[in-house]
Design a protein around this motif. Structure first.
Motif, mmCIF file in Angstrom:
data_model
loop_
_atom_site.group_PDB
_atom_site.id
_atom_site.type_symbol
_atom_site.label_atom_id
_atom_site.label_comp_id
_atom_site.label_asym_id
_atom_site.label_seq_id
_atom_site.Cartn_x
_atom_site.Cartn_y
_atom_site.Cartn_z
ATOM 1 N N LEU A 44 20.954 35.759 -20.464
ATOM 2 C CA LEU A 44 19.711 35.008 -20.457
ATOM 3 C C LEU A 44 19.902 33.695 -21.222
ATOM 4 O O LEU A 44 20.643 33.629 -22.204
ATOM 5 C CB LEU A 44 18.595 35.837 -21.085
ATOM 6 N N SER A 102 12.848 30.022 -23.632
ATOM 7 C CA SER A 102 11.940 31.170 -23.696
ATOM 8 C C SER A 102 11.867 31.916 -22.372
ATOM 9 O O SER A 102 11.620 33.121 -22.349
ATOM 10 C CB SER A 102 10.535 30.704 -24.110
ATOM 11 N N ARG A 103 12.101 31.202 -21.254
ATOM 12 C CA ARG A 103 12.069 31.853 -19.946
ATOM 13 C C ARG A 103 13.302 31.468 -19.144
ATOM 14 O O ARG A 103 13.723 30.307 -19.143
ATOM 15 C CB ARG A 103 10.801 31.444 -19.174
ATOM 16 N N SER A 104 13.848 32.465 -18.457
ATOM 17 C CA SER A 104 14.968 32.227 -17.544
ATOM 18 C C SER A 104 14.483 32.569 -16.146
ATOM 19 O O SER A 104 14.177 33.725 -15.841
ATOM 20 C CB SER A 104 16.175 33.099 -17.919
ATOM 21 N N THR A 154 12.364 34.832 -9.546
ATOM 22 C CA THR A 154 12.432 35.972 -10.464
ATOM 23 C C THR A 154 12.542 35.482 -11.900
ATOM 24 O O THR A 154 13.392 34.643 -12.221
ATOM 25 C CB THR A 154 13.636 36.868 -10.133
ATOM 26 N N THR A 203 14.859 39.279 -16.973
ATOM 27 C CA THR A 203 14.710 40.064 -18.194
ATOM 28 C C THR A 203 15.983 40.869 -18.398
ATOM 29 O O THR A 203 16.898 40.845 -17.559
ATOM 30 C CB THR A 203 13.513 41.011 -18.078
ATOM 31 N N ALA A 204 16.027 41.589 -19.473
ATOM 32 C CA ALA A 204 17.194 42.415 -19.750
ATOM 33 C C ALA A 204 17.389 43.490 -18.683
ATOM 34 O O ALA A 204 18.493 44.013 -18.510
ATOM 35 C CB ALA A 204 17.067 43.052 -21.133
ATOM 36 N N ASP A 205 16.323 43.832 -17.946
ATOM 37 C CA ASP A 205 16.413 44.887 -16.931
ATOM 38 C C ASP A 205 16.848 44.372 -15.566
ATOM 39 O O ASP A 205 17.555 45.074 -14.831
ATOM 40 C CB ASP A 205 15.059 45.590 -16.787
ATOM 41 N N ASN A 206 16.443 43.158 -15.188
ATOM 42 C CA ASN A 206 16.747 42.690 -13.834
ATOM 43 C C ASN A 206 17.763 41.557 -13.777
ATOM 44 O O ASN A 206 18.059 41.040 -12.699
ATOM 45 C CB ASN A 206 15.461 42.248 -13.131
#
Length: 437
Positions: free
Chosen positions: A88, A92-94, A265, A268-271
């Motif tokens: 990431l 603050s946002r990816s 999209t 996050t750490a999940d996707n």
């Protein structure tokens, strides 16, 4: 009365004389045979005792195919699926802003797979993932990995582990060829760990390598300590953010995308991950080195699955070495280690047939491997019929009891059978001597 008696006596004498004559003739003939027998020479006796002369042993020439084949056990090996995690960004946002590859599409080293926050995510071959931003002046194994990847793409840099001017030029050229600008960091007086700057706008995706000045500068040579180190405050240093690179183990031409996040999209750490499939389902067969070394480059093979024949081709040969240890005797003798080397053949289908999923016995196949291409429509003769030298081969053809020596061209032999060229003095149905005469 007297005359009758005299007649009988005459007849008796006549009979006795005839009998005596017969006995004398028999004795004379027998004596002659005996004399001849005892006076026979040794050569005459050997000739009389020898068996009659053997007739020539011949074989009939036939037309057929000469196949040079072996059998081996093969195992179906599935494609290797891997999941690569995206790092990431520091923001603050990816967000995935564009995707350059689709599911099922093959990828290649040095390609930009997608853009996150407008910046490229580049895939490179490597054995471990990134764990830091790489800044010009850094040293370490991760720098070596980057340099090796750049060198494999054709950028002139040596893998010495120092992120110096040559490595910076190579990385700059890679970004330029992808239509992007390389990230940079402004050094401070204490360190060069400031956040990389990506303010420059990126161009379109893709692009071929060019031979401009930036490429030429990559061949400047090995990075040196003098090139790597500059503590002057405010110096601009080329940087590779870990969020902009994916190092994939075993990255090869057959690697394809299985899954990837869509445009828009929020990672996050999940996707934040991409699914890859390396290689394609294939068959592996282990054979002795001598067999593998003798295989023709055009080697083909077949296997039968559920009654259907699968056509295969050998695409690769790999060495396989196993180390075995001998047991040590009570006297302390032995206990040595020995290496056993074999070869593993990699076979792919040639007709688009889908290989069975390897599970249990269904993953094991009996292969028929052609060591050399089949010779079709040739004249087949026993190898014993050939008399060969370094330059010629001859056969003895028998026609109506007459033997003639003919020169032939041998196309190949398998075991005790050989194929000869049909454009010669030998034809189908001819009789050839095979008794070595």
């Amino acid at each position: 009365m007297a005359e009758s008696e005299r007649g009988d006596s005459s007849r008796i004498r006549l009979v006795l004389g005839a009998a005596l004559g017969a006995v004398l003739v028999t004795a004379l003939v027998g004596g002659t045979w005996w004399v001849a027998r005892i006076t026979e020479s040794p050569a005459q006796r050997d000739a009389a005792a020898a068996p009659p002369s053997a007739a020539p042993v011949t074989a009939t020439v036939a037309v057929g195919d000469l196949r040079d084949e072996i059998t081996a056990q093969g195992s179906v090996v599935a494609a290797q699926d891997t999941t690569v995690m995206l790092s990431l960004r520091d923001e603050s946002r990816s967000v995935v802003t564009s995707v350059n590859v689709q599911v099922g599409q093959s990828i290649s080293p040095g390609q930009s797979l997608m853009r996150v926050n407008g910046r490229p995510v580049i895939v490179l071959p490597g054995s471990f993932p990134t764990y830091r931003d790489l800044v010009q002046g850094d040293q370490g194994d991760d720098v070596v990995q980057l340099q090796q990847a750049l060198a494999s793409l054709g950028y002139g840099v040596s893998a010495d582990g120092d992120f110096g001017a040559a490595t910076a030029a190579a990385l700059t050229a890679l970004y330029h060829d992808l239509g992007s600008t390389v990230a940079t960091t402004t050094s401070s007086s204490s360190s060069s760990s400031a956040a990389p700057s990506t303010a420059a706008s990126d161009g379109g995706a893709g692009g071929k390598k060019n031979e401009d000045a930036s490429r030429d500068s990559t061949s400047a040579g090995t990075d040196s300590e003098a090139q790597n180190r500059d503590s002057t405050s405010g110096k601009t240093l080329v940087t590779l953010p870990q969020a902009e690179v994916l190092f994939v183990p075993g990255l090869q031409a057959e690697t394809s995308v299985v899954s990837a996040p869509d445009v828009g999209t929020v990672l996050t750490a999940d996707n934040a991950k991409i699914g890859l499939s390396s290689g394609s389902p294939h068959i592996e067969a282990e054979v002795p080195d001598s067999v593998a070394a003798a295989l023709d480059p055009r080697t083909t093979a077949t296997a039968t699955v559920d009654g259907a024949t699968i056509n295969l081709a050998v695409t690769e040969k790999r060495k396989k070495t196993e180390e075995t240890a001998t047991e040590q005797s009570d006297s302390g003798v032995g206990g040595t280690k020995r290496q056993n080397t074999t070869s593993v053949l990699i076979l792919q289908t040639t007709d688009g047939t889908i290989l069975p999923t390897p599970s249990g016995d269904t993953g094991t196949l009996l292969l028929t491997i052609q060591r050399n291409p089949t010779i079709t429509g040739a004249l087949l003769v026993p190898k014993r019929a050939l008399s060969t030298t370094e330059s010629t081969a001859t056969v003895i053809k028998v026609t109506d009891g007459t033997a003639t020596t003919e020169t032939v061209t041998v196309l190949g032999c398998v075991g005790g059978q050989c194929a000869i060229d049909a454009d010669g003095p030998i034809s189908e149905g001819d009789a050839l001597r095979v008794d070595g005469a």
